[in-house]
Write an enzyme that holds these catalytic residues in place. Structure first.
Site, PDB file in Angstrom:
ATOM      1  N   SER A 108       0.818  -1.132   0.114  1.00 55.43           N
ATOM      2  CA  SER A 108      -0.079  -0.010  -0.022  1.00 55.43           C
ATOM      3  C   SER A 108       0.926   1.168   0.059  1.00 55.43           C
ATOM      4  CB  SER A 108      -0.948   0.320   1.264  1.00 55.43           C
ATOM      5  OG  SER A 108      -1.379   1.124   1.387  1.00 55.43           O
ATOM      6  N   TYR A 130      -3.939   5.050  -4.311  1.00 59.14           N
ATOM      7  CA  TYR A 130      -5.380   5.797  -4.240  1.00 59.14           C
ATOM      8  C   TYR A 130      -5.111   6.878  -5.258  1.00 59.14           C
ATOM      9  CZ  TYR A 130      -6.368   3.088  -0.165  1.00 59.14           C
ATOM     10  OH  TYR A 130      -6.670   1.917   0.803  1.00 59.14           O
ATOM     11  N   THR A 156      -6.698   1.479  -6.517  1.00 59.47           N
ATOM     12  CA  THR A 156      -7.779   1.210  -5.738  1.00 59.47           C
ATOM     13  C   THR A 156      -8.572   2.343  -5.462  1.00 59.47           C
ATOM     14  OG1 THR A 156      -6.340  -0.159  -4.119  1.00 59.47           O
ATOM     15  CG2 THR A 156      -8.698   0.322  -3.413  1.00 59.47           C
ATOM     16  N   LYS A 254      -8.633  -2.390  -8.251  1.00 65.10           N
ATOM     17  CA  LYS A 254      -9.076  -3.506  -7.014  1.00 65.10           C
ATOM     18  C   LYS A 254     -10.337  -2.601  -6.704  1.00 65.10           C
ATOM     19  CE  LYS A 254      -7.199  -4.293  -2.498  1.00 65.10           C
ATOM     20  NZ  LYS A 254      -8.113  -3.526  -1.773  1.00 65.10           N
ATOM     21  N   HIS A 278     -13.278  -3.841  -0.336  1.00 61.20           N
ATOM     22  CA  HIS A 278     -12.145  -3.356   0.792  1.00 61.20           C
ATOM     23  C   HIS A 278     -12.462  -3.758   2.167  1.00 61.20           C
ATOM     24  CE1 HIS A 278      -9.574   0.226   0.236  1.00 61.20           C
ATOM     25  NE2 HIS A 278      -9.464   0.154   1.440  1.00 61.20           N
TER      26      HIS A 278
HETATM   27  C1  FMN Z   1      -6.576  -2.406   8.274  1.00 64.13           C
HETATM   28  C2  FMN Z   1      -6.768  -2.394   6.863  1.00 64.13           C
HETATM   29  C3  FMN Z   1      -6.170  -1.504   5.865  1.00 64.13           C
HETATM   30  C4  FMN Z   1      -6.252  -1.516   4.677  1.00 64.13           C
HETATM   31  N1  FMN Z   1      -5.578  -0.668   3.815  1.00 64.13           N
HETATM   32  C5  FMN Z   1      -5.729  -0.991   2.388  1.00 64.13           C
HETATM   33  C6  FMN Z   1      -5.007   0.039   1.507  1.00 64.13           C
HETATM   34  O1  FMN Z   1      -4.290   0.850   1.923  1.00 64.13           O
HETATM   35  N2  FMN Z   1      -5.032  -0.028   0.081  1.00 64.13           N
HETATM   36  C7  FMN Z   1      -5.972  -1.193  -0.411  1.00 64.13           C
HETATM   37  O2  FMN Z   1      -6.059  -1.069  -1.555  1.00 64.13           O
HETATM   38  N3  FMN Z   1      -6.676  -1.862   0.389  1.00 64.13           N
HETATM   39  C8  FMN Z   1      -6.485  -1.604   1.793  1.00 64.13           C
HETATM   40  N4  FMN Z   1      -7.361  -2.687   2.611  1.00 64.13           N
HETATM   41  C9  FMN Z   1      -8.146  -3.678   1.979  1.00 64.13           C
HETATM   42  C10 FMN Z   1      -7.414  -4.742   1.989  1.00 64.13           C
HETATM   43  O3  FMN Z   1      -6.440  -4.728   0.543  1.00 64.13           O
HETATM   44  C11 FMN Z   1      -8.371  -6.142   1.395  1.00 64.13           C
HETATM   45  O4  FMN Z   1      -9.228  -5.494   0.086  1.00 64.13           O
HETATM   46  C12 FMN Z   1      -9.233  -6.648   2.429  1.00 64.13           C
HETATM   47  O5  FMN Z   1      -8.408  -6.595   3.713  1.00 64.13           O
HETATM   48  C13 FMN Z   1      -9.603  -8.084   2.100  1.00 64.13           C
HETATM   49  O6  FMN Z   1     -10.414  -8.449   3.038  1.00 64.13           O
HETATM   50  P1  FMN Z   1      -9.969  -9.214   4.404  1.00 64.13           P
HETATM   51  O7  FMN Z   1      -9.331  -8.695   5.319  1.00 64.13           O
HETATM   52  O8  FMN Z   1     -11.039 -10.147   4.823  1.00 64.13           O
HETATM   53  O9  FMN Z   1      -8.908 -10.450   3.640  1.00 64.13           O
HETATM   54  C14 FMN Z   1      -7.110  -2.441   3.865  1.00 64.13           C
HETATM   55  C15 FMN Z   1      -7.725  -3.578   4.923  1.00 64.13           C
HETATM   56  C16 FMN Z   1      -7.737  -3.293   6.245  1.00 64.13           C
HETATM   57  C17 FMN Z   1      -8.218  -4.575   6.928  1.00 64.13           C
END
Ligand code: FMN
Length: 412
Positions: A108, A130, A156, A254, A278
């Protein structure tokens, strides 16, 4: 000395909860509003049954595949997460674990470690952005990731700044210095393992985002970066084509949940999409990503690679996603719990759990290769698919669900 190895992701989560200060743990649980989407991401996998064979199993199973041309040992890659203060080695530890298990790291732009250090740990790293800042800033950031050797760009765009959680949001300081640590002491002191990890490195988590650092300037704080993002006008479809041109390499979009958006993504020239909400952190009540996967995979899976993420906690979840058309899945919280529980080894432990479960699924379902998984391996209840935007494919999935043998029929 307690055994550092854990046998399920659920156990890793329990350990993460014990080890992390509640504010850091709460930031990983995340979610929005009532948390219905997070729950559905997990529960939808439980609605899908499987139809194992009793004999004729393959002695060896091939779980490998490719993601954007990169060979991976199994169809599980790291989803980018912008989180801070989970572990002093942060994303570098995650990248090393992914490299050791033969798979791809997603980094990220809000992460705690610079893209150059992460690429040094895993040459197969995808960099995630982003739509934030000016176009010049965006070009500077992606050029930096390209120079570092990132193999693909993940864009994303599914964030709608939805905030407020019925269970309360963690309080996170703007900056962590000794004064703030003292203020947060009641939150931090009951978690000596976490504190000791940082103390051993003579380090305090600094809560800045090094990948958004301007040339010659300071890295912004997490909240500073978030503010910039909130001020940036939201992107349009032509912006995806623009960023793809600037990047000049493979792009993953994404956050796709609808068939019409998946088709537009193809038209915009992306190479892959991830069907994702997300991790339940965007608009609450969006149905689980696994419910949308079959319709989207059917609509565009022959033109671009289709991944999914959201709710993957077991190897069997990976098998179900692949059976419903995913080329690979991306994991989020599963590896964050592993990282918190036991650093790099904890992330490797999570990969091993997922690999073991996937191998059992492929074995029990009577296949010799991951690629043989298909919807007929599953018991899909009527109405499982929630295709967003009308399409014939949802009808097909539902028709298949209605004609698939019911569990009782399969037993007798
Ligand atoms: C704490 C946290 C921070 C996240 N930060 C980002 C991010 O910076 N960029 C992004 O594309 N997705 C981010 N996501 C989404 C994850 O990439 C992913 O889509 C998601 O965690 C998938 O679901 P899961 O946690 O049930 O596996 C984040 C998710 C969490 C839980």
């Amino acid at each position: 000395m307690p055994n550092a190895w854990f046998e399920t992701v659920a156990e890793a989560q329990r350990r993460a909860k014990r080890i992390l200060p509640s504010s850091v743990y709460g930031a990983l649980v995340a979610g929005s509003e009532k948390g219905l989407t997070i729950d559905d991401n997990i529960n939808a996998f439980s609605e899908l049954g499987v139809r194992p064979h009793v004999l004729g199993h393959a002695p060896e199973r091939d779980l490998s595949t490719t993601v954007l041309g990169i060979p991976v040992s199994m169809p599980v890659i790291i989803s980018p997460t912008g989180v801070q203060a989970v572990h002093p080695d942060g994303e570098v530890a995650v990248a090393r674990a992914a490299a050791n298990r033969g798979t791809i790291m997603g980094l990220s732009s809000f992460a705690s470690k610079p893209v150059e250090e992460v690429l040094a740990a895993n040459e197969n790293t995808f960099f995630q952005v982003y739509w934030t800042g000016t176009k010049d800033q965006m070009i500077q950031r992606i050029e930096r990731a390209k120079r570092a050797g990132a193999k693909a760009l993940i864009v994303t765009t599914d964030w709608s700044f939805s905030n407020g959680r019925d269970w309360g949001s963690p309080s996170i300081p703007e900056k962590l210095d000794l004064k703030t640590m003292f203020k947060f002491a009641p939150n931090v002191l009951p978690h000596p393992t976490w504190l000791l990890r940082y103390a051993k490195k003579i380090d305090i988590p600094d809560l800045t985002v090094p990948n958004l650092q301007p040339p010659g300037g300071e890295a912004p704080t997490f909240f500073g970066a978030y503010y910039e993002w909130m001020q940036t006008p939201p992107p349009q479809w032509e912006d995806i084509t623009w960023i793809k041109e600037q990047w000049g390499g493979p792009v993953v979009l994404k956050g796709v949940t609808r068939i019409d958006d998946a088709k537009r993504a193809v038209d915009a020239g992306v190479d892959a999409i991830s069907v994702s909400n997300h991790g339940g952190n965007d608009l609450d009540t969006t149905p689980a990503a696994i419910r949308q996967l079959p319709g989207i995979a059917e609509a565009v899976g022959d033109q671009i690679e289709v991944y999914m993420d959201g709710g993957i906690r077991r190897g069997m979840d990976v098998a179900k996603a692949v059976a419903l058309g995913a080329r690979a899945v991306m994991i989020g919280r599963a590896y964050l719990w592993g990282l918190a529980a036991n650093g790099q080894a904890g992330v490797e432990n999570v990969f091993d759990i997922l690999r073991g479960g996937l191998d059992s699924a492929v074995l029990g379902l009577g296949h010799g290769s991951l690629r043989e998984l298909n919807p007929d391996d599953l018991v899909i209840p009527p109405g499982f698919g929630r295709t967003l935007a009308t399409s014939e494919s949802e009808d097909k999935i539902d028709a298949r669900a209605n004609t698939a043998p019911r569990t009782e029929d399969a037993v007798h």
